[in-house]
Design a protein around this motif. Structure first.
Motif, short mmCIF file in Angstrom:
data_model
loop_
_atom_site.label_atom_id
_atom_site.label_comp_id
_atom_site.label_asym_id
_atom_site.label_seq_id
_atom_site.Cartn_x
_atom_site.Cartn_y
_atom_site.Cartn_z
N SER A 23 0.82 -1.21 0.00
CA SER A 23 0.00 0.00 0.00
C SER A 23 0.86 1.27 0.00
O SER A 23 0.40 2.33 -0.41
N GLN A 24 2.10 1.13 0.43
CA GLN A 24 3.01 2.28 0.49
C GLN A 24 4.06 2.24 -0.61
O GLN A 24 5.02 3.02 -0.60
N GLY A 25 3.88 1.33 -1.56
CA GLY A 25 4.79 1.25 -2.69
C GLY A 25 6.17 0.71 -2.35
O GLY A 25 7.15 1.00 -3.05
N LYS A 26 6.27 -0.09 -1.30
CA LYS A 26 7.55 -0.65 -0.90
C LYS A 26 7.80 -1.99 -1.59
O LYS A 26 6.85 -2.70 -1.95
N TYR A 27 9.07 -2.32 -1.76
CA TYR A 27 9.44 -3.64 -2.27
C TYR A 27 9.34 -4.61 -1.10
O TYR A 27 10.00 -4.43 -0.07
N VAL A 28 8.49 -5.63 -1.22
CA VAL A 28 8.23 -6.55 -0.11
C VAL A 28 8.71 -7.95 -0.46
O VAL A 28 8.41 -8.48 -1.54
N ILE A 29 9.44 -8.57 0.46
CA ILE A 29 9.92 -9.94 0.33
C ILE A 29 9.25 -10.76 1.42
O ILE A 29 9.09 -10.29 2.56
N THR A 30 8.85 -11.98 1.13
CA THR A 30 8.32 -12.86 2.16
C THR A 30 9.38 -13.88 2.55
O THR A 30 10.17 -14.33 1.72
N ALA A 31 9.39 -14.22 3.84
CA ALA A 31 10.37 -15.18 4.36
C ALA A 31 9.67 -16.09 5.35
O ALA A 31 8.63 -15.75 5.92
N THR A 32 10.27 -17.24 5.59
CA THR A 32 9.66 -18.19 6.53
C THR A 32 9.92 -17.79 7.99
O THR A 32 9.09 -18.00 8.85
N ASP A 33 11.09 -17.23 8.25
CA ASP A 33 11.45 -16.83 9.61
C ASP A 33 12.59 -15.82 9.53
O ASP A 33 12.97 -15.37 8.45
N VAL A 34 13.15 -15.46 10.69
CA VAL A 34 14.21 -14.44 10.74
C VAL A 34 15.45 -14.87 9.96
O VAL A 34 16.04 -14.08 9.21
N GLN A 35 15.84 -16.14 10.14
CA GLN A 35 17.04 -16.62 9.43
C GLN A 35 16.85 -16.52 7.93
O GLN A 35 17.75 -16.06 7.20
N ASP A 36 15.70 -16.96 7.44
CA ASP A 36 15.41 -16.91 6.01
C ASP A 36 15.36 -15.46 5.52
O ASP A 36 15.79 -15.15 4.40
N ALA A 37 14.87 -14.56 6.38
CA ALA A 37 14.81 -13.14 6.02
C ALA A 37 16.21 -12.58 5.78
O ALA A 37 16.44 -11.86 4.80
N VAL A 38 17.15 -12.90 6.66
CA VAL A 38 18.52 -12.41 6.49
C VAL A 38 19.14 -12.99 5.23
O VAL A 38 19.85 -12.30 4.48
N ASP A 39 18.84 -14.26 4.95
CA ASP A 39 19.36 -14.87 3.72
C ASP A 39 18.84 -14.13 2.49
O ASP A 39 19.60 -13.83 1.55
#
Length: 449
Positions: A388-404
């Protein structure tokens, strides 16, 4: 430890066991006092109570009998116990001296004291000063409301050390002769009114920190709250700190921290983020310099100090990117604070337990967010928010996956911020576990040599 004899053969009643009561009772016994410990809880199975009984200290648990006041004892109370407890109300009526454990630390400390109080920032300032001492040839030990009982640490310091003590308003209400050589008041806002009953009472409790200071001592205050002390009769040399203008003390000018015209460090080289931490840095730096810590040691600390664990904690840098662990941000208010702390582009890791709320109140704080990485039960809500704010959004399974997954999106000078705005219990047992997973994942992406 100073040889303090005024408590020899005096009757002393310690009210409230906990850590401070336990250490106070042992110290009082060592000083030759006749000690009784009293706690409203049943202490029959308490290991600390058994330790005290083994060295001859009488322990009474489960109630607060008024007969404990028959010997007109000096009272050392746990700071969290309110004065409205009937036993203390009677003690006040009888005119008995009621102290808190930090008073004992002053009476026996060979070391000069740096006392730190304030509504916000006192833990960061105390920790930062402690870190500056660690990087210096001057020795300072941290104590007080930060988790290390002051009267215990005071037994370990020498005249060539400093005792750095975080002080709550509750502790300051129970002082008599206590006198820090350097006193810091970070700020005073409305807080703990359930205990103090009025803002004026709370402010007066904080002001106790300088009541015994002389002209050989120093008081460091927030320039923008100087009206709180200008009407006071101050004996100490008073210095101010300000992020907005040049003052008699320490300030920010042309993006440099300066003390009396001497440039110390540029703002961009600091690792603690945010305007609030800039104030904390100014107060801590000034205290360190007054205590004889070298400018080199101060700069070393300001460029490496990680902050309080899981609270906008600086984790480290991977090339040009600084990583911050704010796993303790389990609600939107804490995350607003975190997002507002950076001027650089932010890669924001967010999500966690779904409590049924939405996150639209974060929108005004998202101007510097470049990439969002959403995980946990609230993942879809954060995806919707980001889009809604025009941001690039990535989905991850958890924190570790997010950092990867951010490794392909990160660019020079981006800040990586874990500030979930949610509790951790959907995927982790505690916010500490979540934060530690983030740190471990960051470390896994450091270049190997």
């Amino acid at each position: 430890m100073l040889k303090y004899t005024e408590l020899e053969n005096e009757n002393v009643l310690v009210i409230g066991l906990a850590k401070s009561g336990y250490e106070a009772a042992k110290l009082l016994n060592k000083l030759g006092a006749n000690v009784i410990v009293n706690d409203g809880k049943d202490l029959s199975q308490d290991s600390h109570a058994k330790d005290l009984e083994n060295i001859g200290i009488k322990v009474i648990g489960g109630k607060h009998p008024l007969s404990l006041l028959d010997s007109n004892p000096i009272i050392v109370k746990n700071p969290g116990i309110p004065y409205t407890v009937p036993l203390l109300e009677v003690a006040v009526e009888k005119g008995l001296k009621i102290l808190t454990e930090v008073e004992l630390s002053y009476l026996i400390s060979e070391a000069p004291i740096i006392g730190v109080t304030g509504t916000n920032g006192k833990t960061t300032v105390t920790s930062l000063i402690g870190d500056m001492f660690q990087k210096s040839r001057v020795t300072g030990k941290v104590s007080g409301n930060i988790g290390y009982v002051a009267s215990k640490v005071a037994q370990e310091v020498t005249a060539s050390d400093y005792l750095v003590t975080e002080l709550s308003s509750f502790q300051l209400l129970g002082i008599d002769r206590y006198k820090p050589h350097i006193a810091i008041i970070t700020n005073i806002y409305s807080a703990h009114l359930d205990y103090h009953e009025s803002l004026e009472n709370y402010q007066n409790a904080k002001k106790e920190i300088y009541k015994n200071q002389t002209d050989d001592d120093y008081l460091i205050c927030n320039y923008h709250q100087r009206h709180l002390i200008e009407s006071e009769s101050l004996s100490a040399k008073t210095y101010y700190f300000s992020t907005q203008q040049e003052v008699d003390g320490i300030y920010v000018k042309d993006d440099f921290i300066e003390f009396k015209g001497f440039r110390i460090i540029h703002k961009d080289d600091l690792v603690l983020p945010g305007e609030h931490n800039l104030e904390n840095i100014l107060a801590a730096t000034l205290a360190a310099l007054l205590a004889g810590i070298s400018v080199r040691a101060v700069i070393d600390s300001l460029t490496t100090f990680s902050g309080i664990e899981h609270r906008l904690q600086y984790v480290g840098s991977n090339k040009t990117n600084k990583y911050y662990n704010d796993s303790k941000a389990t609600n939107t208010l804490a995350t607003q604070f975190a997002l507002n702390s950076f001027d650089q582009s932010i890669i924001w890791l967010c999500g966690g337990l779904d409590r049924g709320n939405d996150f639209d109140e974060l929108i005004p704080y998202m101007k510097n967010v470049k990439v969002m990485v959403a995980f946990g039960e609230t993942q879809s809500k954060f995806v919707k928010l980001g889009e809604s704010q025009g941001k690039y959004v990535i989905t991850a399974t958890d924190v570790q996956d997010a950092v990867d997954k951010i490794q392909d999106a990160i660019e020079p000078n981006d800040v990586v911020l874990l500030s979930p705005a949610c509790a951790s219990w959907d995927q982790y047992n505690t916010f500490e576990e979540r934060g530690n997973k983030f740190i471990k994942s960051f470390q896994a992406h450091l270049p190997s040599f």
